[in-house]
Scaffold this active site. Structure first.
Site, mmCIF file in Angstrom:
data_model
loop_
_atom_site.group_PDB
_atom_site.id
_atom_site.type_symbol
_atom_site.label_atom_id
_atom_site.label_comp_id
_atom_site.label_asym_id
_atom_site.label_seq_id
_atom_site.Cartn_x
_atom_site.Cartn_y
_atom_site.Cartn_z
ATOM 1 N N CYS A 80 10.549 -10.020 40.076
ATOM 2 C CA CYS A 80 10.225 -11.387 40.473
ATOM 3 C C CYS A 80 9.071 -11.307 41.469
ATOM 4 C CB CYS A 80 11.458 -12.089 41.046
ATOM 5 S SG CYS A 80 12.182 -11.289 42.492
ATOM 6 N N THR A 81 8.813 -12.346 42.175
ATOM 7 C CA THR A 81 7.661 -12.376 43.071
ATOM 8 C C THR A 81 7.690 -11.240 44.080
ATOM 9 O OG1 THR A 81 7.592 -14.773 42.819
ATOM 10 C CG2 THR A 81 6.321 -13.838 44.630
#
Length: 188
Positions: A80-81
């Site tokens: 994810c980020t």
């Protein structure tokens, strides 16, 4: 995906199949305008981990991630980020499927603080300069992980589904065949 605070867009080698499975999450800019204390940042992540269990849209995203891993051949990479919240949840689920002890899962989850330390220091310096030192202080707990974050999600699983297996089958709707495929990939 292209958040400049986190490092920008992915750089992929040729021949890699890229799949974006959005599991909605506030970015640092949104958090900077809403989080007013370190305690609020911690509560945000506690609530986020609970929502991985309670929110049907987020559950659908995790179902797709796990289903895609089960259905795909070869090496898989998920992130994810920041690689700690949605990624940490996915890793916990995969480790649970593989039969990894709970303490090992937590220890692995908490390693994010070690591996992200240098990046987080740079991000906090950028936030401090661009917004204010107080905003950086407020957001600092959101850049790392804490046992209480994952524990909150696990407690929600226990409350809503009894076990991780119950969450996988009832909450995410994974079939026993999909779970068996995942286990075979992880254990073999």
């Amino acid at each position: 995906i292209s958040n400049p605070f986190i490092g920008g867009a992915d750089k992929l080698p040729d021949g890699v199949t890229y799949t974006n499975i959005p599991i909605e999450f506030k970015d640092l800019t949104q958090l900077a305008t809403t989080i007013k204390s370190p305690e609020e940042a911690k509560q945000f992540l506690v609530d986020t981990n609970r929502s991985f269990v309670t929110d049907p849209v987020r559950r659908a995203g995790f179902k797709q991630v796990l289903s895609d891993i089960a259905a795909s051949d070869g090496v898989q990479l998920f992130h994810c980020t920041s690689g700690k919240d949605r990624t940490g949840w996915t890793a916990m689920l995969l480790q649970s499927i593989a039969g990894v002890p709970a303490q090992t899962i937590m220890d692995d989850y908490l390693l994010s603080n070690t591996y992200l330390q240098a990046t987080n220091e740079k991000i906090l310096a950028q936030i401090s300069q661009a917004l204010s030192p107080q905003v950086a202080t407020n957001l600092e707990p959101a850049l790392g992980v804490d046992a209480s974050y994952l524990e909150a999600g696990l407690a929600q699983i226990a409350s809503d589904y009894g076990t991780v297996d119950g969450y996988l089958t009832e909450g995410l709707g994974l079939t026993p065949d999909t779970i068996a495929l995942l286990k075979a990939k992880l254990v073999d």
